[in-house]
Design a protein around this motif. Structure first.
Motif, PDB file in Angstrom:
ATOM      1  N   GLN A   1      22.373 -18.087  -9.485  1.00  0.00           N
ATOM      2  CA  GLN A   1      22.775 -17.637 -10.759  1.00  0.00           C
ATOM      3  C   GLN A   1      21.245 -17.240 -11.296  1.00  0.00           C
ATOM      4  O   GLN A   1      20.275 -18.355 -11.066  1.00  0.00           O
TER       5      GLN A   1
ATOM      6  N   GLY B   1      20.273  -9.937 -18.884  1.00  0.00           N
ATOM      7  CA  GLY B   1      20.193 -11.181 -18.918  1.00  0.00           C
ATOM      8  C   GLY B   1      20.399 -12.107 -17.500  1.00  0.00           C
ATOM      9  O   GLY B   1      20.348 -13.254 -17.450  1.00  0.00           O
TER      10      GLY B   1
ATOM     11  N   GLU C   1      19.094 -16.365 -14.548  1.00  0.00           N
ATOM     12  CA  GLU C   1      19.265 -16.164 -15.935  1.00  0.00           C
ATOM     13  C   GLU C   1      17.958 -15.716 -16.494  1.00  0.00           C
ATOM     14  O   GLU C   1      16.940 -16.502 -16.370  1.00  0.00           O
TER      15      GLU C   1
ATOM     16  N   ASN D   1      25.080 -13.548 -11.887  1.00  0.00           N
ATOM     17  CA  ASN D   1      25.290 -14.782 -11.212  1.00  0.00           C
ATOM     18  C   ASN D   1      26.250 -13.894  -9.929  1.00  0.00           C
ATOM     19  O   ASN D   1      27.208 -13.280 -10.310  1.00  0.00           O
TER      20      ASN D   1
ATOM     21  N   PRO E   1      18.807 -17.682 -22.365  1.00  0.00           N
ATOM     22  CA  PRO E   1      18.747 -19.216 -21.813  1.00  0.00           C
ATOM     23  C   PRO E   1      17.453 -19.892 -22.404  1.00  0.00           C
ATOM     24  O   PRO E   1      16.563 -19.276 -22.513  1.00  0.00           O
TER      25      PRO E   1
ATOM     26  N   ASN F   1      28.979 -20.046 -17.612  1.00  0.00           N
ATOM     27  CA  ASN F   1      28.034 -20.779 -16.405  1.00  0.00           C
ATOM     28  C   ASN F   1      28.927 -21.980 -15.658  1.00  0.00           C
ATOM     29  O   ASN F   1      29.043 -21.950 -14.813  1.00  0.00           O
TER      30      ASN F   1
ATOM     31  N   GLN G   1      25.501 -18.047 -21.335  1.00  0.00           N
ATOM     32  CA  GLN G   1      25.605 -19.447 -21.444  1.00  0.00           C
ATOM     33  C   GLN G   1      27.103 -19.993 -21.173  1.00  0.00           C
ATOM     34  O   GLN G   1      27.484 -20.938 -20.486  1.00  0.00           O
TER      35      GLN G   1
ATOM     36  N   PHE H   1      23.074  -9.865 -23.030  1.00  0.00           N
ATOM     37  CA  PHE H   1      23.258 -10.780 -21.933  1.00  0.00           C
ATOM     38  C   PHE H   1      23.862  -9.754 -20.943  1.00  0.00           C
ATOM     39  O   PHE H   1      23.334 -10.017 -19.442  1.00  0.00           O
TER      40      PHE H   1
ATOM     41  N   GLU I   1      14.238 -19.774 -18.512  1.00  0.00           N
ATOM     42  CA  GLU I   1      14.534 -18.778 -17.472  1.00  0.00           C
ATOM     43  C   GLU I   1      14.772 -19.509 -16.168  1.00  0.00           C
ATOM     44  O   GLU I   1      14.000 -20.425 -15.914  1.00  0.00           O
TER      45      GLU I   1
ATOM     46  N   VAL J   1      25.160 -12.918 -16.490  1.00  0.00           N
ATOM     47  CA  VAL J   1      25.168 -14.401 -16.906  1.00  0.00           C
ATOM     48  C   VAL J   1      25.129 -14.499 -18.365  1.00  0.00           C
ATOM     49  O   VAL J   1      24.643 -13.720 -19.299  1.00  0.00           O
TER      50      VAL J   1
END
Lengths: 1031, 584
Positions: free
Chosen positions: A471, A428, A473, A431, A504, A380, A377, A424, A507, A375
């Motif tokens: 997802q 991280g 995160e 997804n 993120p 997404n 930012q 990440f 979370e 995942v």
């Protein structure tokens, strides 16, 4: 559903028919191929009956035939089907010939099949057999270059990513509503279901290209129709086939970036030229001359990508029941860690002859595709459509040019506010997106016994398409380290503290559920009859479909207990959660008819009509009629035709009208919609907004098309076909916003007004031949398509440059670069007060043609957006495509080569960071040949600090020819000798060694020319090993 | 025959199945027209939507003037200060979509089927917003196309209209405002437009109308009208319990206090939209965004001393510039050594923005680095850039509770109109109409609240011209970062002269340098005053010089090219080469 079930039961039990009783005897024989090798598994059927048999491992068969007048039909995949009259013989040996490209072939057309010789429209088809060993995640990807007039764009090589398909010239300037219609086993479906098919379950793919062929699909056929037929079982022995392949992939092209030592040099030079302090001090320069720690971003995230496929199919049948079963598994990993695509498919196709006149078909297919990915930012939004991993992999090459991602002992370094990209990827969160498709088809066909040639049928096809996404995160722990150098550019391994990653911001766990349930129902009557020379075929169909769409979104933040990807582990506070959802419904109804008439297999006439009703439009605008007519003339069958080397020659012409209703719903009905909330006092209050001016006259877009074609077969093996088409797209739906004053304050609703014309040429040429033990095949195709906007709204005072009318939809306009300003003399030659977007020109900058200013057409000594020009003859989409396939077989060895290319296309090097010299990121390698006082002949401009030059603007300097010719596929196969197979009791063993996307010839050297930008996930180069075993 | 019968029977059942019309569907995603005009809650939601579109939320003051600047690399100046302003620089023409939504409502509300009592305030709010949005356009361009009915899509020709004169637009704005004031509730829930908002805004509108931007002949009648409107507004506000809040610093922390008149509220997380303060904080405490609202030295200089006297850079030492300043200085400016003002700093560290000998080697001459301070932070390792080249950060309006990872979820309200503005508007109009005492009285009140001592709070002006200057200076600091400065400078027609008066035409910052041993460099909660003798201060400037155009270019912006292209009847302003006179 209940009602429907009753219908089927009634139909099944109420119709009774009695099979005739005939006197019978037995015939035996052997089926061999041209090489006198026995053909096991060949089908033998007594013509006109359901009686059949299959050859055994030695090619021998035994069959019961009526005493008189029997004819055997002998067939096997890859060979020409033969008919042999039994007469009085009791032993009949048959030698099958390798199948040549044959006009007697049956091709799939809308709502039925036709003999290829009687086809009057423009269609092209391929056997799935040709592409069965190509290791790609989606069926779309196998089509590239195979079919003339079918443009396949592989924008990304990301796991599970399907290529886009366009048929013939683009019909509109809009970027949506360009997809062809997908029809699977006669049921209107969609691209997603098409891509969920595994190639092992597909028999053939046919593309209806012209409007006349497509018109039978009415309001949705303007972009062409892709028809897929899945496999069915054959009467005969049980056959089991297992296919396995494993591929080693690697990215086809990775953009090149300079080493750290060049980076610090270029950056310091660039800054010095602007009188800025250096970005790196002497200590740092010395360090980066020896070290390049930031290369590790890419190398640590990189993982060798692999791809593997298993497919197991079983087929067989008796004279009453035929079956085809398939199960497949596909797994593809990315070249960045923690990204994967897996797909399972299952299919069961069963054909049953209940009685002599009543047949049933029961198909069930299930597929499940799972994409998992780290995942981040930027990735997404549009996880499904953004196949570029949020451009992350590209950033690994240039983003943090001095920072190592990890300390020596593997701790993630905190690089500051940008965040640690590798963290990440590795820790991280995940997804996971799962797509599930269930497609069923239940059909009955009844040959009405008292009317010869008349049959009726019903089909019911329920469909479920679901998507769930999870997802998860998480924050990662980052370590701060001691840094050296004035600019703290040198990161040491000495840890000074830790911090949680800033992204993120919270979370969270997000779940998304999306489901579409629909069905299609058809009732058809078919009448086919031959009266002497007259051959009539008529079809009447009623079709309807309905469905609903349901979307649900849930989010909970914070993990007070444990970090686990389950809602129970998240915070239960109401303020930490959020849900939303939408639903919608859709429905269609249609009446369809076709009449085909031919005389003496020489003259062919086809007429179709479809009356379509769609709830996308207002009640009085709902129904529309889409007619087509087409005709063919088999010139070679005329007595006067005496060209000895031409075996067949047919001329065709067609005209049809098709529609495109991918225009969104409900714009004909006035409504308001909620628009979030607004805080008043201490409570959030709802917001409602007018949904816009309506257009009750809204209707579908239309395409009328004239197509002429020629099909020829000559010199006993050469097949040639050519098409020319002219398309007229009208009633294109768009908002006429630009012709309204701004003060109107709203977009006018879309109205049907636009016109785009298109035309093109398609050629296909094939040759099949053999010499001794060699058999070989050459197939080539070529497509050319262009379009032109005839009518599109423009603002009242727009300049010719920005007026799309009279230009193709993909015309290119930009500044025209003259050259780099190389010498003081060049600089002095510029007029006084000359500026480039407000900047004074400097040595080493790119200069542009000054052609216009505030007054149109008058050079004003200022380069600005008024100076953009149309780049004549340039296209953003390729007008030409070619595909070339060569295959050679010799005794069990086979080579298959496939080349694919596009030409006539230009592309901007569109990497915003690379095009302008950014003194904060690693520059692309071409900056090594950049202008400096010592290198005035450089290919690239002087590196000038961000924002202080306009070199990066879209101009002809960065516009390059992106045509390419690609060795798409090179395949070696070896089949074990039949004799050896017999010993080990296996029908066939083929070993495969292949390479995909091995080599690309192009002048465009910045990145993969088929990718849309530098950071697009490149296509993969694959090396595959595999085996195909048939029991 | 039996078979045939059954066949017919089954076909009949099939027909029944077909009988359910697949084309008869409902739009599940929509609210129907009759719901809007038949249900006051839906109608109110329609009005609420306009708030979302029009209520200002300007947390990042654009770098248009002398109060803030981005000097983080590049040239960091807006087109207004670079001299590169064109007709396309300012685009305030995008509100016609909202005007259309307002006009749809105003055209339909009278015929709505719910009770009249429910209609009054909603209609008043919509009239207010129409006046608001037209005023925003008129103050930028002069007269614009006046559209008061939703244009008829069936008669497009009629929608091509020319610009109305500036005075015709002002007449319409005032007409809508007067009608709105009649209809609005005296005092609504905070955040909603009520009579307090309507009357206060009318005072602002008339003040602009009387100002030199529009009033070149200095027609006193306009000043009188402005005076009376603001006076009436103040009387009404007083009656509703509004007034100056006693603590300037807490104006943005004690939300919904009595000074707040027109406001966009933020509340997180119970309300989804927090606002982002990511760009306004030191990067060390922010996330992914930098470069907004950095106070220039020009602004820092403008704050008075505690005794009311002016800070004078010519005679005073920048090393001690932060000592003995007035209250608003401490509430608004974060400087080297200032007290913690945002959440991660409390109890941990003061604001440190100084430079020091980074490599601890005097011989190299490397001390600190350009465009950042090597902050010996307890949160960082001492090398994350802060990115304020000016050496200052804004402290005003900062959310004190959010952290680095929640910088986007700030919940401080944006106060668009507060009581102090109405007071200052009144004072300005009073001064221009000869009511000197009233004007001075307002200055006293404002400066008293700011914590300035002395009988006249440092106000020495007595002539109308001096008081005018005093009011202008007062507004600079009182309303710093509140989105008013740029428009004030235009309104007074002193934009060019103010910017040209800057020394060498640069915007400035202050560089504090630690001269003591690196190991002793102050950190954490060290009191700056105890180590001040080892600092030196020097004035630094931005990278690029300010270049300003004629005042006329600022008074009325050019109409963007794209707007002219779409309607031939629109004329460009005469200051930008067209035929339209915005002064008519």
């Amino acid at each position: 559903m209940k009602t429907l079930l009753k219908v089927f039961l009634l139909l099944m039990f109420s119709i009774v028919s009695t099979a005739g009783i005939y006197a019978q005897r037995t015939v035996t024989g052997t089926v061999t191929d041209q090489d006198r090798q026995p053909v096991p598994g060949a089908n033998i059927v007594v013509k006109g009956t359901q009686t059949g048999a299959t050859t055994d491992a030695n090619g021998k068969y035994t069959i019961t035939v009526p005493t008189t007048g029997a004819t055997l039909v002998v067939s096997f995949v890859g060979y020409t089907t033969q008919e042999v009259a039994v007469g009085n013989s009791s032993v009949i040996n048959v030698t099958l010939q390798t199948e040549a490209v044959s006009l007697e072939e049956v091709v799939v057309v809308g709502y039925g099949t036709q003999k290829k010789s009687s086809v009057t429209g423009a269609l092209t088809s391929m056997k799935a057999e040709d592409v069965k060993f190509i290791p790609v995640p989606a069926l779309s990807n196998t089509l590239a270059g195979r079919l003339s007039g079918v443009y396949v764009t592989q924008r990304s090589g990301a796991p599970g990513f399907a290529a886009s398909i366009r048929v013939r010239a683009i019909n509109t300037w809009k970027s949506t509503g360009l997809d062809p219609l997908y029809v699977i086993d006669g049921i209107v479906s969609d691209k997603r279901a098409f891509d969920a098919l595994d190639v092992s379950a597909v028999d053939n793919i046919t593309v209806l290209k012209d409007a006349a062929s497509g018109a039978i699909y009415g309001a949705r056929a303007a972009n062409g129709v892709i028809l897929v037929t899945t496999k069915t079982g054959n009467v005969g022995k049980f056959q089991l086939n297992y296919n396995y392949s494993y591929s080693f992939d690697q990215p086809s092209k990775i953009p090149s970036y300079v080493d750290a030592k060049d980076m610090v040099r270029l950056m310091n030079d660039a800054r010095a030229n602007e009188n800025l302090p250096p970005a790196y001090d002497a200590q740092e320069v010395a360090f980066f001359n020896e070290n390049d720690p930031a290369r590790a971003w890419y190398t640590l995230a990189y993982k060798d990508p692999t791809l593997q496929k298993h497919s197991l199919t079983a087929s067989g049948g008796t004279d009453k029941v035929k079956y085809f079963l398939a199960g497949t598994f596909f797994d593809q990993t990315a070249f960045i860690k923690n990204a994967d695509y897996q797909r399972y498919t299952f299919r069961s196709n069963i054909d049953v002859d209940f009685t002599k006149n009543l047949k049933g078909i029961f198909n069930v297919a299930y597929s499940q595709g799972t994409k998992t990915r780290f995942v981040m930012q930027e990735d997404n939004v549009g996880f499904d459509t953004n196949a570029d991993f949020g451009a992350l992999w590209g950033r690994l090459l240039y983003y943090l040019p001095t920072v190592p991602p990890k300390t020596k002992d593997g701790k993630f370094i905190d690089p500051g506010w940008i965040g640690n990209m590798l963290a990440f990827v590795e820790e991280g969160g995940m997804n996971t997106r799962i797509e599930r498709n269930v497609d069923m088809l239940l059909g009955l066909t009844y040959n009405i016994p008292f009317v010869d040639g008349l049959s009726v049928s019903g089909k019911f096809a329920p469909k479920y398409a679901g998507m769930t996404m999870k997802q998860y995160e998480l924050k990662t722990t980052l370590y701060q380290v001691k840094k050296l150098g004035t600019n703290s550019a040198i990161y040491t391994d000495e840890i000074t503290g830790t911090i949680k990653s800033a992204y993120p911001n919270k979370e969270r766990l997000v779940r998304v559920q999306e489901a579409t349930q629909s069905y299609q129902l058809n009732f058809a009557a078919n009448y086919a009859k031959k009266f002497g020379q007259h051959d009539i075929n008529a079809v009447l169909v009623y079709e309807q479909s309905e469905g609903n769409y349901d979307y649900f979104y849930g989010l909970r933040e914070g993990f007070p207990l444990l970090q686990k990807d389950q809602f129970w582990a998240t915070s239960a506070a109401r303020t930490d959660g959020q849900v939303s959802g939408t639903e919608s419904e859709f429905g269609r109804a249609s009446f369809i008819g076709r009449l085909a008439y031919s005389f003496g297999d020489k003259y062919f006439i086809n007429a179709t009509a479809r009356r379509d009703g769609s709830m996308l439009f207002a009640p009085d605008k709902r129904w529309g009629t889409f007619p087509s007519v087409s005709a063919g003339w088999m010139l070679s069958r005329e007595n006067f035709f005496k060209v000895s080397f031409i075996d067949d020659l047919k001329l065709r012409a067609s005209w049809g009208l098709a529609g495109n209703d991918a225009v969104g719903g409900w714009r004909w009905s006035e409504s308001f919609a909620t628009a979030g909330d607004y805080l008043l006092g201490t409570a959030a209050q709802p917001r409602v907004r007018y949904s816009g001016i309506i257009n009750p006259d809204l209707t579908w877009e239309k395409t009328s098309e004239l197509n002429v074609g020629i099909d020829a077969r000559f010199l006993k093996g050469i097949m040639f076909s050519a098409e020319y088409y002219k398309r007229h797209n009208y009633d294109i739906l768009d908002s006429r916003i630009l012709s309204l004053p701004n003060s109107f304050g709203g977009a006018m609703p879309p109205v049907n007004y636009g016109i785009v014309d298109g035309q093109g040429v398609e050629l296909e040429l094939g040759y099949v031949g053999n010499k001794g033990d060699f058999s070989y095949q050459i197939k080539g195709n070529f497509g050319y398509s262009v379009n032109k906007v005839i009518l599109r709204d423009v603002a009242q005072n727009v300049r010719a440059l920005d007026d799309p009318n009279g230009k193709s939809t993909d015309y290119i306009r930009c500044l025209v670069a003259t050259d780099i300003i190389r010498t003081q003399a060049d600089l002095d030659a510029l007029p006084a007060g000359y500026t480039i977007y407000g900047l004074k020109p400097k040595l080493g900058m790119i200069n542009f043609e000054d052609v216009s200013g505030v007054t149109d057409g008058v050079a004003d000594g200022k380069i600005d957006s008024y100076d953009r020009q149309i780049i004549e003859g340039s296209h953003a989409l390729a007008p030409y495509m070619v595909g070339l396939n060569l295959s050679v077989n010799w005794k069990g060895f086979g080579i298959d080569v496939f080349l694919q290319g596009i030409t006539g296309v230009s592309k901007f090097y569109n990497d915003g960071y690379g095009r302008r010299f950014f003194d904060g990121a690693r520059p692309p390698s071409f900056w090594l040949d950049s202008w400096s006082p010592d290198n005035t002949d450089a290919a690239y401009p002087r590196p000038i600090t961000w924002d202080r030059s306009m070199d990066h603007l879209e101009s002809t300097f960065w516009l390059k020819n992106s045509s390419y010719l690609r060795l798409q596929y090179l395949n070696f196969t070896y089949s074990l000798p039949k004799s050896l197979c017999q010993k080990i009791k296996i029908a066939d063993v083929t070993l495969i060694l292949s390479g995909t996307n091995l080599f690309t010839m192009t002048k465009f050297d910045y990145f993969d020319p088929s990718g849309s930008e530098m950071r697009s996930y490149p296509t993969m180069k694959s090396f595959t090993m595999g085996a195909n075993i048939t029991f | 025959m039996k078979t045939l019968k059954r066949l017919i029977g089954s076909v009949f059942i099939l027909l029944c199945f077909i009988g359910c019309d697949p084309l008869s569907k409902e739009n599940l995603g929509a609210i129907q027209t009759e719901d809007v005009w038949g249900n006051p809650a839906v109608a109110e939601a329609y009005v609420n939507d306009i708030y979302g579109s029009l209520m200002p939320a300007d947390w990042n003051t654009p770098r248009w003037d002398d109060q803030s600047n981005d000097v983080n690399g590049g040239d960091g100046l807006s087109a207004y200060l670079k001299g590169s302003m064109t007709v396309d620089t300012y685009n305030g023409y995008d509100n016609y979509a909202v005007i259309r939504r307002i006009n749809i409502f105003l055209a339909g509300i009278d015929a709505a089927t719910f009770a009249d009592a429910n209609k009054q305030s909603l209609k008043g709010q919509m009239l207010f917003w129409r006046a608001w949005v037209y005023f925003a356009a008129v103050k930028a361009y002069g007269g614009v196309e006046l559209v008061l009915e939703p244009g008829d899509p069936a008669n497009i020709e009629a929608t091509f209209i020319p610009r109305s004169s500036t005075s015709a637009c002002m007449t319409q704005i005032l007409k809508d405002l007067d009608a709105a004031i009649e209809l609005l509730e005296n005092k609504s829930v905070i955040g909603r437009v009520d009579k307090c908002v309507g009357m206060s805004f009318k005072g602002r509108v008339l003040l602009y109308w009387a100002s030199p931007q529009f009033n070149r002949t200095n027609d006193v009648a306009r000043w009188t009208a402005a005076y009376e409107a603001n006076k009436a507004a103040l009387a009404f506000l007083d009656a509703q319990g509004k007034g100056l809040y006693s603590k300037y610093r807490e104006l943005w922390l004690d939300e919904m206090n009595k000074e707040v008149i027109m406001v966009r509220r933020y509340q997180y997380p119970s309300f989804a939209n927090g606002y982002s303060q990511a760009c306004m904080r030191p990067l060390l405490y922010a996330r992914g965004c930098v470069g907004s609202n950095y106070p220039t030295l020009e602004l820092v200089d403008a704050y008075a001393m505690k005794d009311g006297s002016k800070w004078d850079p010519a005679t005073m030492d920048y090393k001690t510039f932060f000592q003995n300043r007035e209250g608003r200085f401490y509430a608004s400016i974060a400087y080297n050594g200032s007290a913690p003002f945002i959440s991660p700093m409390f109890g941990n560290e003061n604001m440190w923005t100084y430079f020091y000998d980074l490599d601890n080697n005097a011989a190299t001459g490397i001390n600190g680095k350009e465009a950042s301070a090597a902050n010996k932070s307890v949160f960082g390792t001492g090398a994350e850039n802060l990115f304020s080249h000016s050496g200052f950060y804004p402290a005003k309006m900062m959310d004190q509770t959010i952290t680095r990872t929640t910088v986007e979820d700030g919940q401080v309200d944006w106060i668009e109109i507060r009581y102090a503005e109405v007071l200052m508007n009144m004072a300005e109009a009073a001064n221009e109409t000869g009511k000197t005492a009233e004007a001075l009285d307002v200055l006293y009140k404002i400066r008293q609240r700011a914590g300035i001592d002395g009988p006249t709070y440092g106000v020495t002006a007595s002539s109308a011209a001096d008081i005018r200057k005093a009011i202008q200076d007062e507004r600079f600091v009182e309303f710093a970062f509140e989105g008013k400065r740029f428009w004030d400078l235009r309104r007074w027609r002193i934009f060019t002269s103010t910017m040209n008066a800057l020394k060498d035409s640069y915007l400035h910052g202050l560089r504090m340098e630690w001269n003591g041993p690196t190991a002793n460099a102050p950190d954490r909660l060290t009191d700056i005053n105890t180590v001040l003798d080892q600092f030196s201060a020097s004035v630094i400037n931005g990278y690029a010089k300010v270049v300003v155009l004629d005042e006329d270019k600022y008074s009325f912006f050019g109409i963007p090219k794209a707007i002219l292209e779409r309607n031939s009847k629109i004329e460009q302003n005469n200051t930008w080469g067209g035929a339209f006179d915005p002064l008519k």
